[in-house]
Design an enzyme around this catalytic site. Structure first.
Site, PDB file in Angstrom:
ATOM      1  N   ARG A   1      -4.098   4.564   0.798  1.00 60.25           N
ATOM      2  CA  ARG A   1      -4.561   3.356   0.565  1.00 60.25           C
ATOM      3  C   ARG A   1      -4.729   2.847   2.142  1.00 60.25           C
ATOM      4  NH1 ARG A   1      -2.563  -1.969  -2.863  1.00 60.25           N
ATOM      5  NH2 ARG A   1      -1.349  -2.005  -0.946  1.00 60.25           N
TER       6      ARG A   1
ATOM      7  N   THR B   1      -8.299  -2.617   4.131  1.00 57.45           N
ATOM      8  CA  THR B   1      -9.305  -2.642   2.959  1.00 57.45           C
ATOM      9  C   THR B   1      -8.716  -2.530   1.534  1.00 57.45           C
ATOM     10  OG1 THR B   1      -9.885  -0.415   2.994  1.00 57.45           O
ATOM     11  CG2 THR B   1     -10.938  -2.002   4.597  1.00 57.45           C
TER      12      THR B   1
ATOM     13  N   ASP C   1       6.282   6.955 -11.834  1.00 60.44           N
ATOM     14  CA  ASP C   1       5.915   7.492 -10.457  1.00 60.44           C
ATOM     15  C   ASP C   1       5.979   9.070 -10.990  1.00 60.44           C
ATOM     16  OD1 ASP C   1       5.701   8.910  -8.132  1.00 60.44           O
ATOM     17  OD2 ASP C   1       5.372   6.747  -7.398  1.00 60.44           O
TER      18      ASP C   1
ATOM     19  N   ASP D   1       7.612  10.941  -7.668  1.00 59.84           N
ATOM     20  CA  ASP D   1       8.823  10.697  -7.491  1.00 59.84           C
ATOM     21  C   ASP D   1       9.842  11.491  -8.229  1.00 59.84           C
ATOM     22  OD1 ASP D   1       8.418   9.111  -5.136  1.00 59.84           O
ATOM     23  OD2 ASP D   1       8.833   7.257  -6.323  1.00 59.84           O
TER      24      ASP D   1
END
Length: 244
Positions: free
Chosen positions: A137, A141, A235, A238
């Site tokens: 990411r 933005t 997750d 993970d």
């Protein structure tokens, strides 16, 4: 009862949902998005999903059942590939009219969680080439940004199994599809393989890329305020790689 293609009775964990709620969501997804292939909701599948959803499941057990589930997903995804008729002779010197794969395929994993699915693909497709795409990411933005790609030189001539176990907002997978299309891969030759999806993610994928096909083991209820799938798995990367 909602009629979901290729599935039996939909078994629902009463801790987080009701039969009507889950079946309503699945029926809506299947009706609106015919290119979504939902794995048959067998007791075995639901049992494996229960194990990997459980926050108390230790890493070794999580990996074992995730790997089993991934292999089943890959087998299901292979059914979406084109086949051609093929005649062979058995050891009894009798002709058998069967089929064989028609096209070359490759896998593309979205790093890092998607790498957990590579061994499952290799287990059922000997010699299958696998590429990688890293997307992060953009902190300015908040949009997904391509960081790295390493893909087969002839990828435009292949069917692509796009691997990522989770489809939440679908930002990463849509960016990955954008990369593949830029390199000449035909949209209808992309098969997105994932374990768990949110309705919002599915909707975004097919709004932007309606010809893509998607094979998933489960569709959950929604996303929470942190954009995690609910009830979800947590997750996945993970938990699989032990970096929690």
């Amino acid at each position: 009862m909602a009629q979901v293609p290729a599935s039996g009775k939909l078994l629902v964990d009463p801790r987080y949902s009701t039969n009507d709620q889950e079946e309503s969501i699945l029926q809506d997804i299947i009706t609106r998005f015919p290119n979504v292939v939902l794995m048959k909701q067998t007791a075995q599948l639901r049992a494996m999903m229960t194990i990997i959803r459980d926050k108390e499941t230790p890493k070794e057990e999580f990996v074992f059942y995730a790997d089993r589930l991934i292999r089943l997903l890959i087998e299901e995804a292979l059914n979406e590939l084109p086949f051609e008729k093929k005649e062979v002779t058995t050891p009894l010197d009798v002709s058998y009219h069967g089929v064989s794969f028609y096209s070359k395929i490759c896998g593309v994993s979205i790093v890092r969680a998607g790498e957990s699915m590579e061994s499952g693909l290799r287990a059922v497709c000997r010699g299958c080439r696998i590429g990688k795409i890293l997307i992060q990411r953009d902190e300015t933005t908040a949009e997904p940004k391509l960081i790295y790609e390493k893909l087969p030189a002839d990828i435009r001539d292949r069917w692509v199994m796009l691997l990522d176990p989770m489809c939440a907002t679908a930002g990463s997978v849509c960016k990955a599809i954008e990369v593949l299309l830029r390199l000449g891969v035909k949209e209808e030759r992309i098969i997105f393989v994932n374990i768990l999806a949110a309705p919002q993610g599915i909707e975004r994928v097919f709004k932007e890329y309606p010809k893509v096909r998607m094979v998933t083991a489960a569709v959950d209820i929604c996303l929470n305020s942190r954009y995690y799938i609910v009830p979800g798995i947590g997750d996945f990367g993970d938990r699989y790689f032990g970096t929690m």
